[in-house]
Design an enzyme around this catalytic site. Structure first.
Site, PDB file in Angstrom:
ATOM      1  N   CYS A 145       0.808  -1.231   0.000  1.00 26.27           N
ATOM      2  CA  CYS A 145       0.000   0.000   0.000  1.00 26.27           C
ATOM      3  C   CYS A 145       0.839   1.279   0.000  1.00 26.27           C
ATOM      4  O   CYS A 145       0.274   2.374  -0.072  1.00 26.27           O
ATOM      5  CB  CYS A 145      -0.959  -0.018   1.175  1.00 26.27           C
ATOM      6  SG  CYS A 145      -1.926  -1.551   1.226  1.00 26.27           S
ATOM      7  N   HIS A 277      -4.112   7.988   5.386  1.00 29.68           N
ATOM      8  CA  HIS A 277      -4.212   6.618   4.878  1.00 29.68           C
ATOM      9  C   HIS A 277      -5.619   6.096   5.183  1.00 29.68           C
ATOM     10  O   HIS A 277      -6.265   5.531   4.309  1.00 29.68           O
ATOM     11  CB  HIS A 277      -3.137   5.748   5.516  1.00 29.68           C
ATOM     12  CG  HIS A 277      -2.990   4.406   4.871  1.00 29.68           C
ATOM     13  ND1 HIS A 277      -2.772   4.257   3.533  1.00 29.68           N
ATOM     14  CD2 HIS A 277      -3.060   3.144   5.388  1.00 29.68           C
ATOM     15  CE1 HIS A 277      -2.702   2.958   3.235  1.00 29.68           C
ATOM     16  NE2 HIS A 277      -2.872   2.272   4.343  1.00 29.68           N
ATOM     17  N   HIS A 314     -10.163   1.032  -0.872  1.00 25.41           N
ATOM     18  CA  HIS A 314      -8.711   0.901  -0.713  1.00 25.41           C
ATOM     19  C   HIS A 314      -8.117   0.472  -2.047  1.00 25.41           C
ATOM     20  O   HIS A 314      -8.483  -0.566  -2.597  1.00 25.41           O
ATOM     21  CB  HIS A 314      -8.398  -0.131   0.377  1.00 25.41           C
ATOM     22  CG  HIS A 314      -6.998  -0.014   0.902  1.00 25.41           C
ATOM     23  ND1 HIS A 314      -5.922   0.381   0.137  1.00 25.41           N
ATOM     24  CD2 HIS A 314      -6.497  -0.240   2.144  1.00 25.41           C
ATOM     25  CE1 HIS A 314      -4.829   0.383   0.872  1.00 25.41           C
ATOM     26  NE2 HIS A 314      -5.152   0.016   2.098  1.00 25.41           N
TER      27      HIS A 314
END
Lengths: 385, 199
Positions: A145, A277, A314
């Protein structure tokens, strides 16, 4: 000598569609893109929802689309000397297709075998460089990520140090079965069909399609080519938590270190907006909040923070670059994208999360942060041109 | 500079990591280097490079999915190479950047160039570099056919180096002939040069 890093082009695609206006209508409106998955049967998995529309397309095509748009906006032409950096773990649909074909023993289905190379991250970078027709090194970043954010930080350092004049940084992730199964097995997926970062009733993430590319360029190169600066990347940093293979440090220590490195490089502590995030997992959001408290001290309650994963889902390896483009639009439009689906805040999450509705704000300098498995953290600082 | 290799003999298991040789090999090679030359973890970065990554974990997960079996959460945890770097960062209190790269070129050149770039940062003094590649699987063998790459090593293998700011700048071996080490050939040769042995 340190060279200034300008952003001279971008391309973006999410479940909302292609281009900046699609982001404005979705992300900046606070409208989540989650719908039932139709590109494969989600029956075996823990959710049937994702921010994914339409049928599966090859990752290589999406990378080519967004990077082509970025190169076009920047006025780059085939033959230009440019480094290509791609945040990707490879094409997971090609992976599943390969093993389905192998399991079926269907020798009449050669396509999945030919597409095996598309599962290789490095190939995606090589293929993109070929499609763009640019000359220069090509490299894939696979650190989950933070992959595309790491690619951007790497590109910035190449330019700042004078090793490169133009770097095309991109990343892509498209919703597929492999990661839906993995995140389901890790009990990381939302149970109520929404992604509610920083809320008391958050239950996890949903996956989303995402791809973006940015053209980074030294000021000298942009001036020579007559390219227009859309923004400047003035700070970048990375650091690790040294804590756990999957969970973040509860105090967000690596995130703080990465952000401080970025701020030192940018020269000054002022930040007008943070694109967090914000995964809506139990462990991430309070850790990120504590980290931002440590970073901003008494100013923390006054710095708006939002998680655009609440609308896009995401985006895994693409998170960093898509969220940098969202941050760029926030700077240019003077609008803060909200944290959608916001209900009651978690008592451990006590910042201004721009709940549910966009805010107008005159922001000049923003921070985009990402975190990943292994305790890897990145921070990028973007300034209005 | 210091270097260590791991493989082809099995590396000791690492708690929490299963099925694949990838993570134990990385852990063993890096651990050998860092035990031999301890340093300040707050001024250390780690970079892992692999053309294919942990193909064993990736393929096992995909085969289970195709077979309709429940996914193993441990495979989820180790599905990215970040996980083993995270384990090492915890073991050795390393808080600098963690990077994972994939390139079709010889890994040595990319790793050394990345180390040089990272050491531009005055907050870092050393970079742990690790190249790792597993022997070909059915999928990676098919993929290598369409890659301009030296190919996989004959056996699972990892090579680690620690590059210190004060070390003479290492150069990747040039024109290294194709060997059984595949994409790791340059690193194997460099490690042998550092260790004073033959590759």
């Amino acid at each position: 000598m340190t060279h200034e890093v300008l952003l001279t082009g971008f391309g973006v695609r999410t479940a909302f569609g292609t281009g900046a206006d699609a982001l404005r209508e979705g992300v900046f409106d606070g409208s989540p893109a989650f719908t039932p998955i139709t590109r494969f049967d989600p029956g075996p998995y823990r959710t049937n929802l994702a921010a994914a529309s339409g049928t599966a397309v090859p990752l290589r095509d999406v990378l080519a689309e967004v990077a082509g748009a970025a190169a076009g906006m920047a006025g780059l032409h085939p033959g230009t000397e440019a480094t290509v950096l791609v945040g990707t773990a490879g094409d997971f649909t090609a992976l599943t297709d390969f093993w389905r074909a192998a399991a079926s023993g269907d020798g009449a289905a050669p396509d999945p075998l030919d597409r095996a190379v598309e599962t290789v991250p490095a190939w995606q970078a090589e293929a993109l460089g070929e499609v763009l027709g640019v000359r220069g090194p090509r490299l894939a970043f696979t650190n989950a990520c933070v992959a595309s954010a790491s690619a951007i930080a790497h590109g910035c350092q190449l330019i700042a140090s004078g090793r490169a004049g133009i770097v095309i940084c991109t990343g892509a992730y498209l919703v597929e079965e492999e990661n839906l199964a993995k995140f389901g097995s890790g009990f990381a997926l939302s149970r109520d069909g929404m992604v509610r970062p920083f809320c008391a009733d958050r239950s996890g993430l949903l996956l989303g399609d995402g791809a973006a590319a940015v053209v980074l360029e030294s000021a000298e190169s942009a001036r020579r080519r007559g390219a227009r600066a859309l923004g400047a990347v003035t700070g970048w940093g990375a650091a690790s938590d040294a804590h756990h293979i999957a969970r973040p440090h509860p105090d967000g220590t690596g995130l703080v270190t990465a952000a401080r490195r970025a701020l030192r490089r940018a020269g000054g502590p002022r930040i007008d907006y943070v694109n967090a995030h914000g995964t809506a997992t139990k462990s991430n959001d309070p850790a990120e909040t504590r980290g931002l408290h440590a970073l901003f001290g008494a100013d923390a309650p006054h710095v708006p923070v939002s998680s655009t994963k609440s609308t896009t889902g995401h985006l895994l390896e693409a998170s960093g670059v898509v969220e940098l483009v969202i941050t760029l639009l926030a700077l240019r439009d003077g609008v803060l994208p909200p944290t959608a689906g916001f209900t009651e805040p978690d008592p451990a999450c006590d910042l201004d999360y721009v709940p549910n509705r966009p805010h107008k704000a005159d922001i000049r300098r923003a921070l985009s942060i990402n975190a990943a498995f292994g305790g890897a953290n990145t921070a990028l600082i973007l300034e209005r041109a | 500079m210091i270097a260590a290799t791991s493989g082809p003999e099995a590396a000791p298991p690492v708690a929490g990591f299963v099925e694949s040789a990838f993570n134990p090999l990385v852990h063993q090679a890096v651990e050998r280097c860092l035990r031999a030359r301890p340093g300040d973890g707050s001024r250390t970065a780690m970079v892992l490079a692999s053309t294919m990554g942990d193909a064993a974990t990736l393929d096992l997960g995909s085969r289970r999915l195709v077979a309709g079996q429940v996914h193993n959460p441990l495979l989820f945890m180790q599905s990215t190479a970040n996980a083993i770097l995270g384990q090492l960062s915890r073991d050795f209190a390393i808080t600098g950047p963690l990077l994972c790269l994939s390139t079709v070129a010889d890994l040595a050149g990319e790793l050394l160039a990345t180390a040089e770039l990272l050491l531009d940062d005055e907050e870092l003094d050393r970079v742990v570099l690790v190249g790792v590649e597993l022997a070909g699987t059915e999928r990676t063998t098919a993929a290598y056919r369409n890659l301009r790459s030296p190919g996989p090593p004959a056996t699972d293998q990892a090579v680690a180096l620690v590059v210190d700011r004060n070390d003479p700048h290492p150069r990747p071996p040039s024109d290294a002939p194709a060997t059984e080490h595949g994409t790791l050939r340059g690193l194997v040769e460099l490690a042998a040069r550092i260790q004073g042995t033959s590759p």
